[in-house]
Design an enzyme around this catalytic site. Structure first.
Site, PDB file in Angstrom:
ATOM      1  N   CYS A   1      37.714  48.492  37.110  1.00 26.61           N
ATOM      2  CA  CYS A   1      37.142  47.147  36.969  1.00 26.61           C
ATOM      3  C   CYS A   1      35.622  47.234  36.776  1.00 26.61           C
ATOM      4  O   CYS A   1      35.160  47.785  35.789  1.00 26.61           O
ATOM      5  CB  CYS A   1      37.540  46.270  38.150  1.00 26.61           C
ATOM      6  SG  CYS A   1      37.447  44.491  37.782  1.00 26.61           S
TER       7      CYS A   1
ATOM      8  N   GLU B   1      46.251  48.905  41.495  1.00 26.52           N
ATOM      9  CA  GLU B   1      46.265  49.280  42.908  1.00 26.52           C
ATOM     10  C   GLU B   1      46.545  48.108  43.840  1.00 26.52           C
ATOM     11  O   GLU B   1      46.821  48.307  45.033  1.00 26.52           O
ATOM     12  CB  GLU B   1      44.927  49.934  43.297  1.00 26.52           C
ATOM     13  CG  GLU B   1      43.772  48.985  43.577  1.00 26.52           C
ATOM     14  CD  GLU B   1      43.089  48.476  42.308  1.00 26.52           C
ATOM     15  OE1 GLU B   1      42.093  47.736  42.442  1.00 26.52           O
ATOM     16  OE2 GLU B   1      43.546  48.818  41.199  1.00 26.52           O
TER      17      GLU B   1
ATOM     18  N   LYS C   1      37.825  32.454  34.764  1.00 29.78           N
ATOM     19  CA  LYS C   1      38.276  33.707  35.357  1.00 29.78           C
ATOM     20  C   LYS C   1      39.630  34.120  34.783  1.00 29.78           C
ATOM     21  O   LYS C   1      40.557  33.310  34.694  1.00 29.78           O
ATOM     22  CB  LYS C   1      38.390  33.550  36.878  1.00 29.78           C
ATOM     23  CG  LYS C   1      38.702  34.844  37.614  1.00 29.78           C
ATOM     24  CD  LYS C   1      38.716  34.602  39.120  1.00 29.78           C
ATOM     25  CE  LYS C   1      38.911  35.906  39.888  1.00 29.78           C
ATOM     26  NZ  LYS C   1      38.901  35.697  41.352  1.00 29.78           N
TER      27      LYS C   1
ATOM     28  N   ARG D   1      41.633  32.341  49.552  1.00 29.31           N
ATOM     29  CA  ARG D   1      40.239  32.368  49.970  1.00 29.31           C
ATOM     30  C   ARG D   1      39.413  31.379  49.159  1.00 29.31           C
ATOM     31  O   ARG D   1      38.569  30.659  49.700  1.00 29.31           O
ATOM     32  CB  ARG D   1      39.699  33.796  49.823  1.00 29.31           C
ATOM     33  CG  ARG D   1      38.291  33.991  50.362  1.00 29.31           C
ATOM     34  CD  ARG D   1      37.966  35.474  50.525  1.00 29.31           C
ATOM     35  NE  ARG D   1      38.113  36.230  49.284  1.00 29.31           N
ATOM     36  CZ  ARG D   1      38.994  37.213  49.120  1.00 29.31           C
ATOM     37  NH1 ARG D   1      39.818  37.535  50.090  1.00 29.31           N
ATOM     38  NH2 ARG D   1      39.055  37.873  47.981  1.00 29.31           N
TER      39      ARG D   1
ATOM     40  N   SER E   1      41.927  40.189  37.711  1.00 28.66           N
ATOM     41  CA  SER E   1      41.092  39.292  38.504  1.00 28.66           C
ATOM     42  C   SER E   1      39.633  39.616  38.205  1.00 28.66           C
ATOM     43  O   SER E   1      39.024  40.447  38.862  1.00 28.66           O
ATOM     44  CB  SER E   1      41.389  39.471  40.001  1.00 28.66           C
ATOM     45  OG  SER E   1      40.567  38.635  40.783  1.00 28.66           O
TER      46      SER E   1
ATOM     47  N   HIS F   1      43.972  45.797  37.810  1.00 27.42           N
ATOM     48  CA  HIS F   1      44.175  46.276  39.181  1.00 27.42           C
ATOM     49  C   HIS F   1      45.603  46.691  39.487  1.00 27.42           C
ATOM     50  O   HIS F   1      46.324  46.005  40.219  1.00 27.42           O
ATOM     51  CB  HIS F   1      43.714  45.195  40.163  1.00 27.42           C
ATOM     52  CG  HIS F   1      42.248  44.946  40.127  1.00 27.42           C
ATOM     53  ND1 HIS F   1      41.327  45.778  40.722  1.00 27.42           N
ATOM     54  CD2 HIS F   1      41.534  43.955  39.531  1.00 27.42           C
ATOM     55  CE1 HIS F   1      40.102  45.306  40.515  1.00 27.42           C
ATOM     56  NE2 HIS F   1      40.204  44.212  39.792  1.00 27.42           N
TER      57      HIS F   1
END
Length: 306
Positions: free
Chosen positions: A142, A238, A163, A250, A192, A236
């Site tokens: 990233c 992971e 985003k 969040r 993301s 991502h």
């Protein structure tokens, strides 16, 4: 073979409970074998979560891995206990005389900043140059991948109008690549980020850069940089099953404008539990990377970079 971890690192028990083979360094030293030395330069605020995610992936191969956790020397994290950092992390300046078979440079939630405004940018430049003489293979993730592209190839990151958030299909653009061995024609990966790199600018940079995975919706995903013995991934693999949910919750709780992550919840309904549809390809990619290191790294550590 297992991954070597300190027995009191949180990831040790987490991975052991998941069935990942882990071994304390004391037990590993009894085996007459050279483990692969892989370092994790962890720039993420939630250090323990990130440790678990990457240790899980690189610890699932048949090879013994000795994981070293590295932090930027002067930067102080606000989200992880100082005792954890003191116990398990080494400042880069303390390890820069050592050599490693592999290095992972994580992302960081600082996409909105110009690279030069990042407080540890000068030291990160030193890290990236250091990889050319002290690391056999580097994996930028990233923001870390974008930083390496900027430094080595002058490829800029660009702010997105909204985003890129959700799970997006990626096309396998290089089926013969050893890093994509076992990959399907398409795979799904969590995305993301507020920034992107553009395929046309990667193509214009030349220097042997090759896009291995990409999407019409979210652009390049995985790039090989043979000249610098590096891979760059902007998304991502992971991530845990609920990482995008944590980010979404969040943002909602802090009244940050955010869309429901696309193609993540069943029927795009946040009241449903998300399902993990990328785990197998995540293990394939990182397993292929570790295997490539094993096949090509010098047996004698001192020869790395020579």
């Amino acid at each position: 073979m297992p991954i070597r971890l300190p027995s009191d690192l949180p990831a040790f028990d987490v991975l052991k409970d998941e069935g990942v083979m882990v071994m304390s360094r004391k037990d590993a030293d009894r085996q007459d074998i050279r483990p692969l030395r892989i370092a994790l330069l962890n720039l993420m605020p939630m250090k323990i979560q990130t440790e678990n995610q990457f240790a899980r992936l690189i610890g699932a191969t048949p090879l013994q891995i000795d994981l070293t956790l590295i932090r930027m020397s002067e930067h102080q994290t606000k989200n992880t206990a100082a005792a954890h950092m003191e116990a398990f992390y080494q400042p880069f300046q303390d390890v820069k005389d050592q050599k490693f078979d592999g290095l992972i440079i994580t992302g960081a939630p600082i996409e909105h900043l110009p690279f030069e405004d990042v407080t540890y940018w000068d030291e990160l430049l030193e890290v990236m140059d250091w990889t050319q003489s002290h690391v056999h293979s580097t994996f930028g993730v990233c923001w870390g991948a974008m930083a390496m592209l900027k430094h080595f190839h002058s490829v800029e990151k660009h702010m997105l109008p909204a985003k890129a958030f959700g799970c997006f299909k990626q096309e396998n653009m290089a089926p013969a690549s050893p890093f994509l061995s076992g990959f399907s024609d398409e795979c799904l990966i969590p995305v993301s980020r507020w920034t992107e790199v553009k395929q046309e600018e990667i193509d214009a940079a030349g220097n042997g850069l090759k896009t291995l995975l990409g999407s019409a919706q979210t652009g390049p995903c995985l790039i090989e940089d043979p000249a610098h013995r590096a891979l760059y991934i902007f998304n991502h693999f992971e991530y845990d099953s609920d990482t995008l949910k944590q980010e979404y919750d969040r943002d909602i709780s802090s009244d940050t404008p955010i869309n429901v992550p696309l193609n993540y919840y069943p029927d795009d309904d946040p009241s449903h539990a998300p399902s993990n549809r990328w785990r197998s390809h995540a293990h394939l990619l990182y397993g292929n990377w570790v295997n490539h290191i094993y096949q090509t790294t010098p047996f004698k550590l001192e020869l790395i970079g020579a």
